[in-house]
Each structure stands twice: as C-alpha cells, then as structure tokens.
Scaffold this motif. Structure first.
Motif, short mmCIF file in Angstrom:
data_model
loop_
_atom_site.label_atom_id
_atom_site.label_comp_id
_atom_site.label_asym_id
_atom_site.label_seq_id
_atom_site.Cartn_x
_atom_site.Cartn_y
_atom_site.Cartn_z
N LEU A 95 0.79 -1.08 -0.15
CA LEU A 95 0.13 -0.14 0.07
C LEU A 95 0.76 1.32 0.04
CD1 LEU A 95 -3.20 -0.83 2.53
CD2 LEU A 95 -3.21 -0.02 -0.08
N GLU A 96 1.94 1.29 0.83
CA GLU A 96 2.87 2.54 0.76
C GLU A 96 3.46 2.80 -0.80
OE1 GLU A 96 4.51 2.23 5.53
OE2 GLU A 96 5.76 1.28 3.75
N VAL A 97 3.77 1.73 -1.25
CA VAL A 97 4.30 1.90 -2.48
C VAL A 97 3.36 2.26 -3.64
CG1 VAL A 97 5.35 0.56 -4.62
CG2 VAL A 97 6.23 0.25 -2.34
N ARG A 98 2.23 1.71 -3.27
CA ARG A 98 1.15 2.07 -4.33
C ARG A 98 0.75 3.45 -4.19
NH1 ARG A 98 -5.39 -0.16 -4.18
NH2 ARG A 98 -5.99 1.67 -5.81
N ILE A 99 0.54 4.01 -2.82
CA ILE A 99 0.42 5.47 -2.63
C ILE A 99 1.22 6.55 -3.38
CG2 ILE A 99 0.18 7.10 -0.76
CD1 ILE A 99 -1.29 4.96 0.95
N MET A 100 2.74 6.12 -3.08
CA MET A 100 3.79 6.77 -3.75
C MET A 100 3.58 6.92 -5.17
SD MET A 100 7.02 6.04 -1.69
CE MET A 100 7.03 3.97 -1.39
N LEU A 101 3.31 5.78 -5.95
CA LEU A 101 3.19 5.79 -7.27
C LEU A 101 2.05 6.44 -7.81
CD1 LEU A 101 4.13 2.11 -8.03
CD2 LEU A 101 5.54 4.03 -8.63
N GLU A 102 0.75 6.23 -7.22
CA GLU A 102 -0.38 6.93 -7.31
C GLU A 102 -0.44 8.51 -7.29
OE1 GLU A 102 -3.63 4.68 -6.32
OE2 GLU A 102 -3.20 2.95 -7.40
N THR A 103 0.26 8.83 -6.18
CA THR A 103 0.34 10.31 -5.89
C THR A 103 1.21 11.02 -6.84
OG1 THR A 103 0.26 9.64 -3.39
CG2 THR A 103 1.11 12.05 -3.95
N GLU A 104 2.28 10.71 -7.24
CA GLU A 104 3.20 11.27 -8.29
C GLU A 104 2.39 11.12 -9.41
OE1 GLU A 104 6.30 13.32 -9.88
OE2 GLU A 104 5.82 12.96 -7.55
N ALA A 105 1.62 10.09 -9.76
CA ALA A 105 0.84 10.07 -11.25
C ALA A 105 -0.24 10.97 -11.29
CB ALA A 105 0.31 8.49 -11.21
N ALA A 106 -0.92 11.21 -10.20
CA ALA A 106 -2.02 12.36 -10.16
C ALA A 106 -1.53 13.60 -10.19
CB ALA A 106 -2.84 11.96 -8.52
N ILE A 139 -13.98 -4.07 -8.80
CA ILE A 139 -12.57 -3.98 -8.68
C ILE A 139 -11.79 -3.77 -10.13
CG2 ILE A 139 -10.50 -5.84 -8.32
CD1 ILE A 139 -12.37 -6.92 -6.16
N HIS A 140 -12.51 -4.70 -11.21
CA HIS A 140 -11.94 -4.52 -12.36
C HIS A 140 -11.76 -3.02 -13.07
CE1 HIS A 140 -11.37 -5.27 -16.83
NE2 HIS A 140 -12.53 -4.47 -17.28
N HIS A 141 -13.09 -2.28 -12.82
CA HIS A 141 -13.17 -0.91 -13.23
C HIS A 141 -12.16 -0.06 -12.39
CE1 HIS A 141 -16.04 -2.07 -16.30
NE2 HIS A 141 -16.96 -2.60 -15.26
N ASP A 142 -12.18 -0.49 -11.26
CA ASP A 142 -11.19 0.50 -10.25
C ASP A 142 -9.98 0.37 -10.74
OD1 ASP A 142 -11.42 1.72 -7.20
OD2 ASP A 142 -9.48 0.86 -7.54
N GLU A 143 -9.44 -0.91 -11.17
CA GLU A 143 -8.05 -0.95 -11.57
C GLU A 143 -7.98 -0.23 -13.06
OE1 GLU A 143 -8.12 -5.54 -11.69
OE2 GLU A 143 -5.97 -4.88 -11.48
N ALA A 144 -8.96 -0.16 -13.94
CA ALA A 144 -8.89 0.55 -15.12
C ALA A 144 -8.73 1.87 -14.96
CB ALA A 144 -10.05 0.23 -15.99
N PHE A 145 -9.40 2.50 -13.78
CA PHE A 145 -9.32 4.09 -13.64
C PHE A 145 -7.84 4.37 -13.27
CE2 PHE A 145 -9.21 7.28 -10.24
CZ PHE A 145 -9.61 8.41 -10.87
N ALA A 159 4.59 4.63 -15.89
CA ALA A 159 3.65 3.85 -16.42
C ALA A 159 4.51 2.21 -16.42
CB ALA A 159 3.47 4.16 -17.68
N GLU A 160 5.47 2.13 -16.92
CA GLU A 160 6.06 0.92 -16.91
C GLU A 160 6.17 0.12 -15.38
OE1 GLU A 160 6.97 -1.44 -19.17
OE2 GLU A 160 6.32 0.13 -20.89
N LEU A 161 6.54 1.01 -14.40
CA LEU A 161 6.75 0.54 -13.20
C LEU A 161 5.47 0.30 -12.48
CD1 LEU A 161 8.79 0.16 -10.69
CD2 LEU A 161 8.29 2.53 -10.06
N TYR A 162 4.34 0.99 -12.55
CA TYR A 162 3.34 0.62 -11.95
C TYR A 162 2.71 -0.72 -13.01
CZ TYR A 162 -1.70 1.76 -10.38
OH TYR A 162 -2.74 1.70 -9.77
N ASP A 163 2.71 -0.85 -14.23
CA ASP A 163 2.24 -1.95 -14.69
C ASP A 163 3.08 -3.27 -14.13
OD1 ASP A 163 0.42 -0.78 -16.54
OD2 ASP A 163 2.00 -0.65 -18.01
N SER A 166 1.67 -4.03 -10.90
CA SER A 166 -0.07 -4.12 -11.15
C SER A 166 -0.44 -5.53 -10.07
CB SER A 166 -0.27 -4.24 -12.66
OG SER A 166 0.16 -5.40 -12.98
N HIS A 167 0.37 -6.61 -10.12
CA HIS A 167 -0.14 -7.73 -9.48
C HIS A 167 -0.31 -7.52 -8.14
CE1 HIS A 167 -0.90 -11.82 -8.19
NE2 HIS A 167 -0.04 -11.77 -7.61
#
Length: 222
Positions: A95-106, A139-145, A159-163, A166-167
């Motif tokens: 979760l910590e890594v996901r937050i870091m990636l999505e925060t910068e992405a946003a 969940i599927h559409h949440d991922e897509a967003f 984008a590559e790092l996030y992909d 993604s698992h």
C-alpha cells in the motif's frame, strides 16, 4: 564460489545457483562468465544443463549471449523473481508503494492530461459506480481507472513501473474491497480526484491521491 548441485531438477537448480551468484555480485554487470566447460565443472552438471540455464537467464534479461564472444552479465536482478518477492511482501508495504506511485501519477496527470485521458478515466469511473454490488466488476473498473490515471501522467517510466507492480496493486484493491476492517475508498473519493485532474489542480490531485488509501494504511498499522 559456485556450489556443486546435488539433487533435484538439475536445470532449475543450475538456474538458481547462477542467479544467486549474479545477485550477490560474484560477477558484476558487464562481466564475462566463465566458459561453458568451466561452469559445468564448477556446478557438477553437464554442459547441456549449463547451456539451458544460461538460455533461461538470458531470456529474463540477466545474461546476454554474444555469438562467438561469450556470455555477459546484463542485470543483477531477475524481474520475474522480483515480482514474486513483491507479491510476498506485507500488505502495508504494498500500500505504501502504491500510494507513492499513484500520488506522483495524479500530480503529473493534472499537469499533462489530454481530453482522451479524461474520457478514459471518466468511462472507467462511471463503470465502477454502476458496478455497485458486483464486486468483481467494481475491482476491474477500479483498476482501469487507476491505470488510466497513471497513463495520463505521460511518464513512460512511471507507467512501466506501475504495470510491473500491477499484481500487487490488484491484491491491495481486492483486500480493501473484501476486508470489512479496512476502509474502502468511496466512489466520491475517486470522483473528487478526477475532478482535480480535470481542472488541472496538481496540488489538490496529489493530496487526494495520497488520502485515497491512507485510512486503509492506518487501519493496517494498528
């Protein structure tokens, strides 16, 4: 020093032995491996087994075989193995890594998004809202967003790092959706984030993305 192989699948064990030697920097990036016959003797296996192990490690990008020259270390990490290790980490770490990636992405998405990016995010979020009680669809559409949000950053490395991650991202989404003890980011939370990206408010978008999973992270740390 390579250890001789005793039992089990010879090829798999040879792969693990060579991978370990590379990861522990017995050979550095750019180094040339010993010739096939020397590796065969060091590992105590046939040259065919060594050849197959080298072929596998070349396929995953750790080694590079140059025709008529030899085999060289290309990278000290096997991307596939790294992904498996990520999957075994604690949910709080993910979760910590996901937050870091999505925060910068946003933040970047708010600065760089196109009309097509906005359409992609809107379609995914609308579908997420309509999924309602259908957990799998939500969940599927949440991922897509979230993937659309990252794509809107127009940073190919991010984008590559996030992909690649993604698992683990999917696991966090499933856990937060299924676990009653973890606060679930609401549809409204997502809508507010999209609105900030739409009006190109990078400061607000960054803050909203950071706050999206903060309650889940806080609950896990208790």
């Amino acid at each position: 020093m390579l250890k001789k192989i005793q039992k089990g699948s010879l090829v798999e064990t040879a792969i693990e032995s060579l991978r370990h030697a590379i990861e522990t920097e017995q050979w550095l990036v750019g180094d040339k491996l010993p010739v096939e016959s020397d590796l065969s003797e060091a590992l105590g296996v046939s040259r065919n087994t060594v050849r197959e192990a080298v072929r596998v490690l070349a396929h995953v990008g750790m080694l590079e075989t140059r025709q008529g020259d030899g085999t060289y270390v290309r990278a000290t990490r096997d991307a596939g193995e790294t992904l498996k290790r990520i999957a075994r980490t604690q949910l709080t770490d993910q979760l910590e890594v996901r937050i870091m990636l999505e925060t910068e992405a946003a933040k970047l998405a708010a600065q760089r998004r196109t009309e097509q990016d906005l359409r992609s995010m809107t379609m995914a979020l609308d579908a997420r809202g309509k999924a309602d009680a259908n957990l799998e669809a939500r969940i599927h559409h949440d991922e897509a967003f979230h993937h659309a949000l990252v794509a809107a950053s127009h940073n190919s490395a991010l984008a590559e790092l996030y992909d690649y991650f993604s698992h683990a991202i999917t696991q966090t989404i499933e856990r937060t959706e299924n676990d009653a003890d973890l606060p679930e980011p609401s549809q409204e939370d997502h809508e507010l984030l999209l609105a900030a990206v739409r009006r190109q408010d990078s400061v607000k978008a960054e803050k909203l993305a950071q706050n999206l999973l903060a309650p889940s992270l806080k609950a896990l740390r208790k």
